[in-house]
Design a protein around this motif. Sequence first.
Motif, PDB file in Angstrom:
ATOM      1  N   GLU A  16      -6.469  -2.442 -12.134  1.00 13.90           N
ATOM      2  CA  GLU A  16      -6.376  -3.163 -13.397  1.00 13.90           C
ATOM      3  C   GLU A  16      -5.501  -2.393 -14.374  1.00 13.90           C
ATOM      4  N   GLU A  17      -5.682  -1.089 -14.393  1.00 10.72           N
ATOM      5  CA  GLU A  17      -4.879  -0.260 -15.290  1.00 10.72           C
ATOM      6  C   GLU A  17      -3.409  -0.282 -14.906  1.00 10.72           C
ATOM      7  N   ILE A  18      -3.128  -0.211 -13.610  1.00  9.62           N
ATOM      8  CA  ILE A  18      -1.742  -0.246 -13.141  1.00  9.62           C
ATOM      9  C   ILE A  18      -1.084  -1.567 -13.521  1.00  9.62           C
ATOM     10  N   ARG A  19      -1.812  -2.669 -13.322  1.00  8.36           N
ATOM     11  CA  ARG A  19      -1.264  -3.975 -13.677  1.00  8.36           C
ATOM     12  C   ARG A  19      -0.998  -4.066 -15.175  1.00  8.36           C
ATOM     13  N   PHE A  20      -1.914  -3.526 -15.959  1.00  8.63           N
ATOM     14  CA  PHE A  20      -1.775  -3.547 -17.414  1.00  8.63           C
ATOM     15  C   PHE A  20      -0.538  -2.769 -17.839  1.00  8.63           C
ATOM     16  N   ARG A  21      -0.330  -1.609 -17.252  1.00  7.11           N
ATOM     17  CA  ARG A  21       0.815  -0.784 -17.621  1.00  7.11           C
ATOM     18  C   ARG A  21       2.125  -1.424 -17.195  1.00  7.11           C
ATOM     19  N   LYS A  22       2.159  -1.987 -16.012  1.00  7.69           N
ATOM     20  CA  LYS A  22       3.393  -2.634 -15.549  1.00  7.69           C
ATOM     21  C   LYS A  22       3.726  -3.863 -16.390  1.00  7.69           C
ATOM     22  N   LYS A  23       2.683  -4.602 -16.773  1.00 13.39           N
ATOM     23  CA  LYS A  23       2.900  -5.834 -17.525  1.00 13.39           C
ATOM     24  C   LYS A  23       3.469  -5.566 -18.910  1.00 13.39           C
ATOM     25  N   HIS A  24       3.021  -4.479 -19.527  1.00 14.35           N
ATOM     26  CA  HIS A  24       3.366  -4.247 -20.922  1.00 14.35           C
ATOM     27  C   HIS A  24       4.298  -3.062 -21.158  1.00 14.35           C
ATOM     28  N   GLY A  25       4.774  -2.431 -20.084  1.00  8.83           N
ATOM     29  CA  GLY A  25       5.600  -1.234 -20.241  1.00  8.83           C
ATOM     30  C   GLY A  25       6.817  -1.437 -21.129  1.00  8.83           C
ATOM     31  N   ARG A  26       7.524  -2.556 -20.953  1.00 11.69           N
ATOM     32  CA  ARG A  26       8.714  -2.808 -21.775  1.00 11.69           C
ATOM     33  C   ARG A  26       8.346  -3.004 -23.240  1.00 11.69           C
ATOM     34  N   GLU A  27       7.240  -3.689 -23.463  1.00 11.68           N
ATOM     35  CA  GLU A  27       6.787  -3.902 -24.843  1.00 11.68           C
ATOM     36  C   GLU A  27       6.459  -2.572 -25.500  1.00 11.68           C
ATOM     37  N   TRP A  28       5.805  -1.680 -24.755  1.00 10.81           N
ATOM     38  CA  TRP A  28       5.459  -0.372 -25.315  1.00 10.81           C
ATOM     39  C   TRP A  28       6.709   0.442 -25.619  1.00 10.81           C
ATOM     40  N   ALA A  29       7.735   0.300 -24.799  1.00 10.04           N
ATOM     41  CA  ALA A  29       8.986   1.024 -25.049  1.00 10.04           C
ATOM     42  C   ALA A  29       9.592   0.605 -26.386  1.00 10.04           C
ATOM     43  N   GLN A  30       9.393  -0.654 -26.768  1.00 12.13           N
ATOM     44  CA  GLN A  30       9.891  -1.128 -28.058  1.00 12.13           C
ATOM     45  C   GLN A  30       9.012  -0.636 -29.209  1.00 12.13           C
ATOM     46  N   ILE A  31       7.721  -0.489 -28.941  1.00  9.16           N
ATOM     47  CA  ILE A  31       6.784  -0.015 -29.968  1.00  9.16           C
ATOM     48  C   ILE A  31       6.932   1.485 -30.200  1.00  9.16           C
ATOM     49  N   LEU A  32       7.260   2.226 -29.154  1.00  6.02           N
ATOM     50  CA  LEU A  32       7.273   3.691 -29.191  1.00  6.02           C
ATOM     51  C   LEU A  32       8.014   4.277 -30.392  1.00  6.02           C
ATOM     52  N   PRO A  33       9.233   3.803 -30.745  1.00  9.60           N
ATOM     53  CA  PRO A  33       9.949   4.405 -31.880  1.00  9.60           C
ATOM     54  C   PRO A  33       9.247   4.211 -33.223  1.00  9.60           C
ATOM     55  N   LEU A  34       8.272   3.317 -33.272  1.00  8.69           N
ATOM     56  CA  LEU A  34       7.543   3.069 -34.513  1.00  8.69           C
ATOM     57  C   LEU A  34       6.358   4.011 -34.678  1.00  8.69           C
ATOM     58  N   THR A  35       6.159   4.898 -33.690  1.00  7.15           N
ATOM     59  CA  THR A  35       5.006   5.801 -33.693  1.00  7.15           C
ATOM     60  C   THR A  35       5.458   7.256 -33.590  1.00  7.15           C
ATOM     61  N   HIS A  36       4.476   8.160 -33.646  1.00  9.86           N
ATOM     62  CA  HIS A  36       4.724   9.588 -33.435  1.00  9.86           C
ATOM     63  C   HIS A  36       4.284  10.026 -32.041  1.00  9.86           C
ATOM     64  N   PHE A  37       4.055   9.085 -31.149  1.00 17.89           N
ATOM     65  CA  PHE A  37       3.554   9.393 -29.816  1.00 17.89           C
ATOM     66  C   PHE A  37       4.689   9.595 -28.818  1.00 17.89           C
ATOM     67  N   THR A  38       4.403  10.360 -27.760  1.00 18.48           N
ATOM     68  CA  THR A  38       5.235  10.320 -26.568  1.00 18.48           C
ATOM     69  C   THR A  38       4.857   9.052 -25.808  1.00 18.48           C
ATOM     70  N   PHE A  39       5.643   8.689 -24.793  1.00 17.05           N
ATOM     71  CA  PHE A  39       5.305   7.476 -24.050  1.00 17.05           C
ATOM     72  C   PHE A  39       3.958   7.627 -23.350  1.00 17.05           C
ATOM     73  N   ASP A  40       3.673   8.812 -22.790  1.00 17.84           N
ATOM     74  CA  ASP A  40       2.383   9.027 -22.127  1.00 17.84           C
ATOM     75  C   ASP A  40       1.230   8.888 -23.116  1.00 17.84           C
ATOM     76  N   GLU A  41       1.433   9.395 -24.320  1.00 15.96           N
ATOM     77  CA  GLU A  41       0.391   9.278 -25.335  1.00 15.96           C
ATOM     78  C   GLU A  41       0.197   7.828 -25.755  1.00 15.96           C
ATOM     79  N   LEU A  42       1.292   7.099 -25.882  1.00 12.78           N
ATOM     80  CA  LEU A  42       1.186   5.687 -26.231  1.00 12.78           C
ATOM     81  C   LEU A  42       0.458   4.920 -25.132  1.00 12.78           C
ATOM     82  N   GLU A  43       0.694   5.258 -23.868  1.00 11.55           N
ATOM     83  CA  GLU A  43      -0.044   4.627 -22.778  1.00 11.55           C
ATOM     84  C   GLU A  43      -1.543   4.838 -22.964  1.00 11.55           C
ATOM     85  N   ARG A  44      -1.918   6.052 -23.323  1.00  2.00           N
ATOM     86  CA  ARG A  44      -3.337   6.355 -23.546  1.00  2.00           C
ATOM     87  C   ARG A  44      -3.903   5.491 -24.665  1.00  2.00           C
ATOM     88  N   VAL A  45      -3.159   5.366 -25.746  1.00  2.18           N
ATOM     89  CA  VAL A  45      -3.600   4.543 -26.867  1.00  2.18           C
ATOM     90  C   VAL A  45      -3.765   3.087 -26.436  1.00  2.18           C
TER      91      VAL A  45
END
Length: 222
Positions: free
Chosen positions: A13-42
Amino acid sequence: MSASLDSSLDPMEEIRFRKKHGREWAQILPLTHFTFDELERVMIIFLKIQKRDEKPASPETISRAHFRDVLHTGLGMTDTYMVERVMVALDRGTSPQVTMATFAKAMSLYLRGDLEERITYAFTCYDLLGEGQLRRETMYQLMKKCLIKVSRDDDVEEAVKELVDILMKRMDLDLDGAINFADFHDSVVETPALLQALGPCLPARPAVYAFVATWCPEWRKM
């Protein structure tokens, strides 16, 4: 594939969630102070919250009620009135749902936000009428709600007025009878303790440390 970010979730379930939303998170990442791994955790925290809803509104949102629970139980933000103001500051309070982007930006602000971000956020929380300035009446309403929670003294009204007078003298730098953003910003930069003078709109540092230790123990000490 890297190890599961949270052992309490089904790994697939986690793998599917990450694959489904990975591109969206890449767009969100510059709006935060997180690394990509940290954003995945969030975002895994977001998924865990979302799973509390039997019928979530969409795969990309959680309810505001569940987000308020995170603020209350996870970050110790227990002032109901100020939490409603927080929702306005985060997403203008226009939707009953909280998006992934809003959740990520909120967690970035609370866990890693710098003083400039916090000043802008706090001012928005306090600007009840959206005027771009804090008048005496607005300050009075904010401080009255704070003091009523800690005192039943009949003199609360007078005490609030005195506190407002003190803050006006301290923060109305251009002496125009209201505190605009520049006044608020410069006053807080000089005296950071004034940041939450009109009400608790940010989590206390011990609550932030506890949240990270519980949900993100692998992060470096902040």
